[in-house]
Design a protein around this motif. Structure first.
Motif, PDB file in Angstrom:
ATOM      1  N   ARG A 183       0.814  -1.223   0.000  1.00  0.00           N
ATOM      2  CA  ARG A 183       0.000   0.000   0.000  1.00  0.00           C
ATOM      3  C   ARG A 183       0.842   1.265   0.000  1.00  0.00           C
ATOM      4  NH1 ARG A 183      -5.580   0.311   0.776  1.00  0.00           N
ATOM      5  NH2 ARG A 183      -6.482  -1.657   0.063  1.00  0.00           N
ATOM      6  N   THR A 184       2.065   1.183   0.499  1.00  0.00           N
ATOM      7  CA  THR A 184       2.913   2.383   0.559  1.00  0.00           C
ATOM      8  C   THR A 184       3.871   2.483  -0.619  1.00  0.00           C
ATOM      9  OG1 THR A 184       4.459   1.156   1.980  1.00  0.00           O
ATOM     10  CG2 THR A 184       2.812   2.527   3.077  1.00  0.00           C
ATOM     11  N   HIS A 185       4.012   1.413  -1.386  1.00  0.00           N
ATOM     12  CA  HIS A 185       4.967   1.400  -2.487  1.00  0.00           C
ATOM     13  C   HIS A 185       4.655   2.507  -3.502  1.00  0.00           C
ATOM     14  CE1 HIS A 185       7.788  -0.227  -5.419  1.00  0.00           C
ATOM     15  NE2 HIS A 185       6.857  -0.005  -6.335  1.00  0.00           N
ATOM     16  N   GLY A 186       5.668   3.295  -3.832  1.00  0.00           N
ATOM     17  CA  GLY A 186       5.521   4.307  -4.863  1.00  0.00           C
ATOM     18  C   GLY A 186       4.770   5.548  -4.436  1.00  0.00           C
ATOM     19  N   ARG A 187       4.327   5.614  -3.172  1.00  0.00           N
ATOM     20  CA  ARG A 187       3.562   6.794  -2.721  1.00  0.00           C
ATOM     21  C   ARG A 187       4.466   7.723  -1.922  1.00  0.00           C
ATOM     22  NH1 ARG A 187      -2.023   5.123  -0.101  1.00  0.00           N
ATOM     23  NH2 ARG A 187      -2.272   7.358  -0.345  1.00  0.00           N
ATOM     24  N   ARG A 188       4.270   8.992  -2.108  1.00  0.00           N
ATOM     25  CA  ARG A 188       5.085  10.002  -1.431  1.00  0.00           C
ATOM     26  C   ARG A 188       4.496  10.268  -0.050  1.00  0.00           C
ATOM     27  NH1 ARG A 188       5.665  14.712  -5.754  1.00  0.00           N
ATOM     28  NH2 ARG A 188       7.048  15.583  -4.151  1.00  0.00           N
ATOM     29  N   LEU A 189       4.800   9.329   0.841  1.00  0.00           N
ATOM     30  CA  LEU A 189       4.281   9.332   2.203  1.00  0.00           C
ATOM     31  C   LEU A 189       5.428   9.539   3.185  1.00  0.00           C
ATOM     32  CD1 LEU A 189       1.981   6.191   1.989  1.00  0.00           C
ATOM     33  CD2 LEU A 189       1.149   8.482   2.530  1.00  0.00           C
ATOM     34  N   LEU A 190       5.148  10.277   4.256  1.00  0.00           N
ATOM     35  CA  LEU A 190       6.081  10.367   5.374  1.00  0.00           C
ATOM     36  C   LEU A 190       5.458   9.620   6.549  1.00  0.00           C
ATOM     37  CD1 LEU A 190       8.622  11.408   6.773  1.00  0.00           C
ATOM     38  CD2 LEU A 190       7.362  13.505   7.333  1.00  0.00           C
ATOM     39  N   LEU A 246      11.664  -2.097  12.523  1.00  0.00           N
ATOM     40  CA  LEU A 246      11.924  -2.744  11.234  1.00  0.00           C
ATOM     41  C   LEU A 246      10.664  -3.245  10.534  1.00  0.00           C
ATOM     42  CD1 LEU A 246      15.247  -4.635  12.053  1.00  0.00           C
ATOM     43  CD2 LEU A 246      14.941  -2.712  10.471  1.00  0.00           C
ATOM     44  N   PRO A 247       9.703  -3.882  11.220  1.00  0.00           N
ATOM     45  CA  PRO A 247       8.491  -4.322  10.511  1.00  0.00           C
ATOM     46  C   PRO A 247       7.617  -3.170  10.017  1.00  0.00           C
ATOM     47  CG  PRO A 247       8.735  -5.458  12.623  1.00  0.00           C
ATOM     48  CD  PRO A 247       9.687  -4.319  12.631  1.00  0.00           C
ATOM     49  N   LEU A 248       7.890  -1.945  10.504  1.00  0.00           N
ATOM     50  CA  LEU A 248       7.042  -0.800  10.166  1.00  0.00           C
ATOM     51  C   LEU A 248       7.618   0.037   9.036  1.00  0.00           C
ATOM     52  CD1 LEU A 248       6.267   0.329  13.829  1.00  0.00           C
ATOM     53  CD2 LEU A 248       5.014  -1.313  12.424  1.00  0.00           C
ATOM     54  N   LEU A 249       8.701  -0.421   8.446  1.00  0.00           N
ATOM     55  CA  LEU A 249       9.291   0.333   7.338  1.00  0.00           C
ATOM     56  C   LEU A 249       8.468   0.124   6.082  1.00  0.00           C
ATOM     57  CD1 LEU A 249      13.090  -0.333   7.882  1.00  0.00           C
ATOM     58  CD2 LEU A 249      11.701   1.582   8.697  1.00  0.00           C
ATOM     59  N   PRO A 250       8.080   1.199   5.387  1.00  0.00           N
ATOM     60  CA  PRO A 250       7.244   1.074   4.186  1.00  0.00           C
ATOM     61  C   PRO A 250       8.032   0.511   3.017  1.00  0.00           C
ATOM     62  CG  PRO A 250       7.887   3.347   4.507  1.00  0.00           C
ATOM     63  CD  PRO A 250       8.406   2.600   5.694  1.00  0.00           C
ATOM     64  N   GLY A 251       7.326   0.288   1.922  1.00  0.00           N
ATOM     65  CA  GLY A 251       7.963  -0.371   0.791  1.00  0.00           C
ATOM     66  C   GLY A 251       8.170   0.545  -0.400  1.00  0.00           C
ATOM     67  N   GLY A 252       9.216   0.259  -1.120  1.00  0.00           N
ATOM     68  CA  GLY A 252       9.402   0.846  -2.434  1.00  0.00           C
ATOM     69  C   GLY A 252       9.812   2.297  -2.449  1.00  0.00           C
ATOM     70  N   ASP A 253       9.903   2.807  -3.660  1.00  0.00           N
ATOM     71  CA  ASP A 253      10.336   4.170  -3.919  1.00  0.00           C
ATOM     72  C   ASP A 253       9.209   5.138  -3.584  1.00  0.00           C
ATOM     73  OD1 ASP A 253      11.855   6.251  -4.787  1.00  0.00           O
ATOM     74  OD2 ASP A 253      11.295   6.026  -6.886  1.00  0.00           O
TER      75      ASP A 253
END
Length: 588
Positions: free
Chosen positions: A349-356, A369-376
């Motif tokens: 859900r977070t992959h490729g989204r410009r989220l902080l 560590l389990p809370l790190l989002p994915g992708g660029d």
């Protein structure tokens, strides 16, 4: 002739007005009018009059009701004709308000498809304006038909609101939608529409509160999470343009200083490249790591237009539970059970989204560590007491006490610039007694603001008593003790025993060992000394001790002033309990 079904059932004559009809004949009239132009069986009419136990004479009585209706129709009696297997009422759809309602709704839908939203809204308003109360009132045998009509009314109302929202009437719809949500707490679309109306009116925090209330009702009443539409609306409010600040705590108006640290955080979070940007901010309890993270996140609205999500980890929160909270923020209604499944969905859900993602109050790397989002696209801003050195690729920003000038500026902003200027020496002493920590300085300033008759010099005397200092620095929610207590609670048993000695003022590991064992340098490697050394290093990591280089190369340890005050309180409590009163002897 006309038949009204959208409210109390009535037969109306254009000249005579409402025509009196008995209750049983009224039920027969309603059943016939609902099927105007089509035959209705006698059996169906019996069910309309007697939904539970019809009498043995029910068929005969139905014939009597039909005769009564024909008399009521007068010159228009030919409208009611016998038609096997029962009777038929020959009325046009416009003569029956329920049928006319449906026709206008269909016409409004056609107008909307043709792009005429104004006409669609007008037709829907006209259709809804024909209702005079609950449909088929007084006819219990037509309960199912009444429920269907009520559902059609609510659908038409939802459509009219949707059309009006599209026409830009968000603010005007808020009062109506608020009433509808209160009257229909399980109808998710009304809640979603109210969220949209509030968000478009610049009231995003209230929109998110609507979602929270709706979710609590759904879970409590039905045991289900919000459905796709309400969840999508929630996500849109969270991550739509200008929405992200509503997920962050309030940005303190009196935030002071920390510009170099803010610049480092902002630069690291905005760094180009494919790796996930991670910034870890650490500092002593009260150093203002949370305030700095929140200020940085507010400043970086343009960099993260897809949202800025904040969660408080409370140092010990279960990552599985936190993943659930984050997924709900991202609009996920059905949460996976397992940690791995939640983490996988979160990364997707977070992959490729410009989220902080702001993770406040981390207890350690294993929690983060389990809370790190994915992708660029996303970035992570973490705060904690200890340096999270095992986070991959993290930029570390450590918060020292405020420079004295910034601490004095913070004191002046809250307590009053004139008072600080009038007693500059006392003001400087106050911020030093607060260890120049933002939380402690805020608490001191708030005490002074509430006591305008106090001289700063008098307050210095109160703060100089180490046994009373922490009490003097407690004002409302501003309190140094909870942060220190939370840090102490996570210490190991040896570190807690060492902590009890902080009231003595300092530690000197190597120098003390050499004084006690000048002929035995291997003492430093003995098990007893390794345990003491590890305990002291744990206190340093927890920011409860400061490592101070000594003149001969050995390392000394010193507790900051407020930590020493807390240790004195802790030691008094410890020695007052007989079962642990001797716990510190081994460190003597």
């Amino acid at each position: 002739m006309q038949v009204r079904l959208l409210g109390p059932v009535e037969l109306r004559d254009g000249e005579r007005g409402a025509v009196p009809v008995g209750p049983r004949a009224r039920a027969v009239l309603a059943a016939l009018a609902l099927e105007a132009g089509r035959p209705v069986s006698v059996e169906r009419l019996i069910g309309a009059v007697w939904p539970d136990r019809p009498p043995a004479t029910s068929t005969t009585q139905i014939h009597g009701c039909v005769s009564a209706l024909r008399r009521a129709l007068g010159p228009a009696r030919d409208l009611l004709v016998t038609r096997p297997p029962g009777y038929l009422l020959r009325l046009e759809a416009e003569a029956v308000d329920a049928l006319g309602f449906g026709a206008r709704v269909r016409e409004a839908r056609a107008a909307e498809r043709a792009g005429d939203a104004e006409r669609a809204s007008r037709l829907l308003r006209e259709a809804l304006g024909g209702w005079e109360g609950p449909a088929l009132s007084g006819v219990p045998g037509l309960y199912a038909e009444a429920a269907l009509l009520e559902e059609q009314r609510l659908l038409a109302l939802e459509e009219r609101i949707r059309v009006d929202l599209a026409r830009g009437a968000a603010a005007e719809l808020v009062p109506e939608l608020t009433r509808l949500c209160a009257g229909h707490p399980l109808r998710e679309r009304f809640h979603a529409q109210l969220m949209v109306a509030l968000a478009r009116s610049g009231r995003r925090p209230e929109a998110l509160e609507v979602y929270g209330r709706a979710r609590r009702v759904l879970v409590a009443e039905l045991g289900v999470e919000p459905g796709p539409e309400l969840s999508r609306t929630h996500l849109n409010v969270l991550t739509g343009p200008g929405a992200a600040e509503t997920t962050l705590p309030h940005d303190p108006a009196d935030f002071t200083g920390r510009e170099p640290e803010l610049a480092r955080v902002s630069a690291a979070l905005a760094a180009p490249g494919g790796a996930l940007p991670i910034v870890a901010v650490s500092g002593r309890p009260g150093a203002g790591a949370t305030a700095l993270a929140v200020r940085a996140a507010h400043r970086m609205r343009a960099r993260f237009p897809d949202g800025r999500l904040y969660v408080d980890l409370h140092f010990t929160a279960d990552p599985v539970e936190v993943l659930g909270r984050l997924l709900r923020m991202l609009g996920v209604a059905e949460l996976p059970v397992g940690r791995a499944e939640r983490a996988e969905l979160y990364r997707a859900r977070t992959h490729g989204r410009r989220l902080l993602i702001v993770l406040d109050g981390a207890g350690g790397e294993r929690q983060v560590l389990p809370l790190l989002p994915g992708g660029d696209g996303p970035a992570v801003l973490v705060t904690g007491r200890t340096r999270l050195s095992a986070l991959p690729g993290a930029v570390h920003v450590e918060l020292d006490p405020l420079p004295r000038g910034d601490a004095l500026l913070l004191l002046a902003r809250i307590a009053g610039a004139e008072r600080v200027a009038a007693e500059p020496g006392a003001a400087a002493r106050i911020v030093d007694l607060c260890d120049r920590l933002p939380l402690a300085v805020r608490a001191a300033a708030a005490r002074l603001a509430g006591k305008p008759h106090w001289r700063l010099a008098d307050f210095v005397r109160r703060l100089s008593d180490e046994d009373a200092r922490l009490g003097e620095l407690a004002h409302g929610d501003l309190d140094v003790r909870p942060g220190l207590a939370a840090t102490h609670a996570r210490l190991s048993a040896p570190a807690r025993r060492a902590f009890a000695r902080l009231a003595d003022g300092s530690f000197d590991r190597e120098g003390r060992a050499r004084q006690e064992n000048p002929e035995n340098p291997s003492y430093l490697e003995s098990r007893e000394n390794r345990e003491s050394r590890d305990a002291l290093e744990e206190l340093v990591d927890a920011r409860l001790l400061e490592a101070v280089p000594g003149p001969s190369g050995h390392v000394g340890f010193r507790p900051p002033g407020l930590v020493r005050c807390f240790a004195r309180e802790f030691a008094r409590e410890l020695t007052s309990r007989p079962e642990v009163g001797n716990a510190t002897e081994e460190w003597g």
